[in-house]
Design a protein around this motif. Structure first.
Motif, PDB file in Angstrom:
ATOM      1  N   LEU A  10       0.822  -1.210   0.000  1.00 16.45           N
ATOM      2  CA  LEU A  10       0.000   0.000   0.000  1.00 16.45           C
ATOM      3  C   LEU A  10       0.858   1.263   0.000  1.00 16.45           C
ATOM      4  N   LEU A  11       1.947   1.263   0.764  1.00 14.78           N
ATOM      5  CA  LEU A  11       2.827   2.427   0.793  1.00 14.78           C
ATOM      6  C   LEU A  11       3.479   2.663  -0.566  1.00 14.78           C
ATOM      7  N   ILE A  12       3.911   1.603  -1.216  1.00 10.70           N
ATOM      8  CA  ILE A  12       4.535   1.742  -2.534  1.00 10.70           C
ATOM      9  C   ILE A  12       3.511   2.216  -3.557  1.00 10.70           C
ATOM     10  N   LEU A  13       2.327   1.655  -3.527  1.00 11.91           N
ATOM     11  CA  LEU A  13       1.271   2.078  -4.443  1.00 11.91           C
ATOM     12  C   LEU A  13       0.891   3.542  -4.213  1.00 11.91           C
ATOM     13  N   ALA A  14       0.760   3.937  -2.969  1.00  5.57           N
ATOM     14  CA  ALA A  14       0.391   5.324  -2.662  1.00  5.57           C
ATOM     15  C   ALA A  14       1.490   6.295  -3.065  1.00  5.57           C
ATOM     16  N   TYR A  15       2.722   5.871  -2.991  1.00  2.00           N
ATOM     17  CA  TYR A  15       3.828   6.743  -3.387  1.00  2.00           C
ATOM     18  C   TYR A  15       3.675   7.189  -4.835  1.00  2.00           C
ATOM     19  N   PHE A  16       3.255   6.284  -5.690  1.00  2.00           N
ATOM     20  CA  PHE A  16       3.142   6.599  -7.117  1.00  2.00           C
ATOM     21  C   PHE A  16       1.788   7.199  -7.498  1.00  2.00           C
ATOM     22  N   THR A  17       0.733   6.922  -6.741  1.00  2.00           N
ATOM     23  CA  THR A  17      -0.590   7.404  -7.129  1.00  2.00           C
ATOM     24  C   THR A  17      -1.042   8.605  -6.303  1.00  2.00           C
ATOM     25  N   TYR A  18      -0.998   8.513  -4.999  1.00  2.00           N
ATOM     26  CA  TYR A  18      -1.506   9.567  -4.132  1.00  2.00           C
ATOM     27  C   TYR A  18      -0.632  10.814  -4.206  1.00  2.00           C
ATOM     28  N   GLY A  19       0.672  10.638  -4.411  1.00  2.00           N
ATOM     29  CA  GLY A  19       1.567  11.779  -4.551  1.00  2.00           C
ATOM     30  C   GLY A  19       1.236  12.617  -5.774  1.00  2.00           C
ATOM     31  N   SER A  20       0.956  11.974  -6.883  1.00  2.00           N
ATOM     32  CA  SER A  20       0.591  12.729  -8.088  1.00  2.00           C
ATOM     33  C   SER A  20      -0.778  13.384  -7.932  1.00  2.00           C
ATOM     34  N   TYR A  21      -1.682  12.752  -7.194  1.00  2.00           N
ATOM     35  CA  TYR A  21      -2.979  13.367  -6.913  1.00  2.00           C
ATOM     36  C   TYR A  21      -2.795  14.642  -6.090  1.00  2.00           C
ATOM     37  N   LEU A  22      -1.960  14.593  -5.043  1.00  2.00           N
ATOM     38  CA  LEU A  22      -1.718  15.778  -4.225  1.00  2.00           C
ATOM     39  C   LEU A  22      -1.043  16.882  -5.034  1.00  2.00           C
ATOM     40  N   GLU A  23      -0.178  16.489  -5.952  1.00  2.00           N
ATOM     41  CA  GLU A  23       0.487  17.481  -6.798  1.00  2.00           C
ATOM     42  C   GLU A  23      -0.526  18.205  -7.677  1.00  2.00           C
ATOM     43  N   ARG A  24      -1.477  17.470  -8.239  1.00  2.00           N
ATOM     44  CA  ARG A  24      -2.540  18.105  -9.035  1.00  2.00           C
ATOM     45  C   ARG A  24      -3.442  18.962  -8.156  1.00  2.00           C
ATOM     46  N   LEU A  25      -3.726  18.496  -6.950  1.00  2.00           N
ATOM     47  CA  LEU A  25      -4.594  19.225  -6.034  1.00  2.00           C
ATOM     48  C   LEU A  25      -3.961  20.560  -5.613  1.00  2.00           C
ATOM     49  N   ALA A  26      -2.660  20.569  -5.392  1.00  2.00           N
ATOM     50  CA  ALA A  26      -1.962  21.786  -4.969  1.00  2.00           C
ATOM     51  C   ALA A  26      -1.615  22.682  -6.147  1.00  2.00           C
ATOM     52  N   ASP A  27      -1.832  22.207  -7.358  1.00  2.00           N
ATOM     53  CA  ASP A  27      -1.533  22.966  -8.571  1.00  2.00           C
ATOM     54  C   ASP A  27      -0.068  23.411  -8.578  1.00  2.00           C
ATOM     55  N   ALA A  28       0.825  22.440  -8.415  1.00  2.00           N
ATOM     56  CA  ALA A  28       2.253  22.723  -8.366  1.00  2.00           C
ATOM     57  C   ALA A  28       2.747  23.218  -9.718  1.00  2.00           C
ATOM     58  N   ASP A  29       3.562  24.261  -9.683  1.00  2.00           N
ATOM     59  CA  ASP A  29       4.109  24.860 -10.891  1.00  2.00           C
ATOM     60  C   ASP A  29       5.616  24.998 -10.712  1.00  2.00           C
ATOM     61  N   ASP A  30       6.385  24.269 -11.508  1.00  2.00           N
ATOM     62  CA  ASP A  30       7.840  24.281 -11.370  1.00  2.00           C
ATOM     63  C   ASP A  30       8.472  25.601 -11.787  1.00  2.00           C
ATOM     64  N   SER A  31       7.727  26.458 -12.471  1.00  2.00           N
ATOM     65  CA  SER A  31       8.308  27.726 -12.900  1.00  2.00           C
ATOM     66  C   SER A  31       8.333  28.764 -11.770  1.00  2.00           C
ATOM     67  N   ASN A  32       7.582  28.531 -10.690  1.00  2.00           N
ATOM     68  CA  ASN A  32       7.607  29.451  -9.548  1.00  2.00           C
ATOM     69  C   ASN A  32       8.931  29.310  -8.806  1.00  2.00           C
TER      70      ASN A  32
END
Length: 102
Positions: A10-32
């Motif tokens: 579950l931890l390995i699966l969440a690392y690849f899936t939940y992390g990308s979900y949080l990144e979309r939720l926070a609207d991360a922008d690498d140019s900032n």
């Protein structure tokens, strides 16, 4: 041992899936530009190497893990692995990522 393998999966699966979900939720922008680069003064604001940032995060998490893990294991048995795993995924990861983004 089965509970441990399930929790590790579950931890390995969440690392690849939940992390990308949080990144979309926070609207991360690498140019900032981060304050560590924008306000760098060598004292309060400075860019750290990636290994040092990882080490700080590891020490923050690893400091309380053995204490709470042993207490929960003694109180609730092997099912505590599930609670620790779900808590780390849905609360710990969310808190660390989103507070870092703030």
């Amino acid at each position: 041992m089965v509970t441990f393998i399930i929790c590790l999966s579950l931890l390995i699966l969440a690392y690849f899936t939940y992390g990308s979900y949080l990144e979309r939720l926070a609207d991360a922008d690498d140019s900032n530009v981060t304050p560590a680069i924008r306000l760098e003064d060598g004292v309060d604001y400075m860019k750290l190497p990636r290994w040092r940032v990882f080490l700080i995060q590891l020490l923050n998490i690893a400091g309380t893990g053995p204490i709470f893990g042993a207490i929960l294991g003694a109180c609730f048995g092997p099912v505590a692995f599930l609670w620790i795993t779900l808590g780390c995924i849905f609360f710990g990861a969310m808190h660390d990522y989103l507070s870092g983004m703030l």
